[in-house]
Design a protein around this motif. Structure first.
Motif, PDB file in Angstrom:
ATOM      1  N   PRO A 110       0.849  -1.165  -0.022  1.00 58.64           N
ATOM      2  CA  PRO A 110       0.186   0.001  -0.011  1.00 58.64           C
ATOM      3  C   PRO A 110       0.981   1.355  -0.217  1.00 58.64           C
ATOM      4  O   PRO A 110       1.923   1.303   0.735  1.00 58.64           O
ATOM      5  N   ARG A 111       0.552   2.399  -0.918  1.00 57.11           N
ATOM      6  CA  ARG A 111       1.278   3.487  -0.941  1.00 57.11           C
ATOM      7  C   ARG A 111       0.503   4.545  -0.417  1.00 57.11           C
ATOM      8  O   ARG A 111       0.947   5.865  -0.876  1.00 57.11           O
ATOM      9  N   GLY A 112      -0.746   4.450   0.246  1.00 59.55           N
ATOM     10  CA  GLY A 112      -1.301   5.651   0.611  1.00 59.55           C
ATOM     11  C   GLY A 112      -2.221   6.370  -0.543  1.00 59.55           C
ATOM     12  O   GLY A 112      -2.662   7.389  -0.257  1.00 59.55           O
ATOM     13  N   LYS A 113      -2.518   5.856  -1.526  1.00 65.41           N
ATOM     14  CA  LYS A 113      -3.042   6.206  -2.721  1.00 65.41           C
ATOM     15  C   LYS A 113      -4.392   5.389  -2.849  1.00 65.41           C
ATOM     16  O   LYS A 113      -4.636   4.381  -2.292  1.00 65.41           O
ATOM     17  N   ASP A 114      -5.381   6.068  -3.378  1.00 64.03           N
ATOM     18  CA  ASP A 114      -6.735   5.156  -3.741  1.00 64.03           C
ATOM     19  C   ASP A 114      -6.330   4.249  -5.265  1.00 64.03           C
ATOM     20  O   ASP A 114      -6.110   4.633  -6.354  1.00 64.03           O
ATOM     21  N   GLU A 115      -5.959   2.973  -4.611  1.00 65.69           N
ATOM     22  CA  GLU A 115      -5.587   1.799  -5.791  1.00 65.69           C
ATOM     23  C   GLU A 115      -6.361   0.643  -5.560  1.00 65.69           C
ATOM     24  O   GLU A 115      -5.865  -0.429  -5.140  1.00 65.69           O
ATOM     25  N   ASP A 119      -5.509  -3.275  -4.140  1.00 68.68           N
ATOM     26  CA  ASP A 119      -5.909  -3.665  -2.653  1.00 68.68           C
ATOM     27  C   ASP A 119      -6.608  -5.036  -3.407  1.00 68.68           C
ATOM     28  O   ASP A 119      -6.758  -6.077  -2.426  1.00 68.68           O
TER      29      ASP A 119
END
Length: 154
Positions: A110-115, A119
């Motif tokens: 996880p990179r702290g983006k909406d992906e 997920d």
């Protein structure tokens, strides 16, 4: 039906074709080319349906105990049909036959983006028995943290 592809050129072409159709997961053309060149020398298992390949998995062996899923991909139109799970089961069986006790894979952490697609990828590995072992923040590149997952093959 899962079968092993033995022709190096066929492995590379299949890898390029399927990965290129999934830019959310495989966004860098140079990475696709490099991957396609490497899989030519690896065991590649493919889900074949009426002569067409729905997805594939390439394995990299790390003797004596581990097999790595180097790349796994399913055509977008085939997502949600259980093909990925079938490929994982085939990879596990292949690894067991060679005496491996671990199956590993690396994916983006996880990179702290909406992906949501990533997920879903991580949830897929969770559902299939992989354990989160470690995050390597800069193994691939800054901003592309690697999540290392392991599945015991007992």
């Amino acid at each position: 039906m899962i079968s092993e592809i033995t022709c190096p050129d066929e492995k590379s072409a299949l890898c390029t074709e399927i990965m290129s159709g999934l830019p959310e997961w495989f966004e860098e053309p140079a990475g696709i080319t490099a991957c396609s060149n490497l899989v030519a020398d690896m065991p590649v298992l493919a889900d074949m349906d009426q002569g067409s390949c729905s997805g594939f998995v390439a394995l990299k062996y790390h003797p004596p105990a581990a097999a790595e899923i180097f790349v796994i991909a399913t055509r977008r139109e085939c997502h949600g049909r259980g093909i990925g799970s079938s490929l994982l089961k085939a990879a596990e069986a292949h690894a067991r036959r060679t005496g491996c006790s671990l199956l590993t894979i690396k994916t983006l952490a996880p990179r702290g983006k909406d992906e949501p697609h990533l997920d879903n990828t991580r949830a897929f590995y969770d559902r299939n028995g992989f354990l989160k072992a470690e995050i390597f923040p800069t193994l691939w590149a800054e901003g592309h943290p690697c999540l290392f997952l392991v599945k015991p093959l007992n």
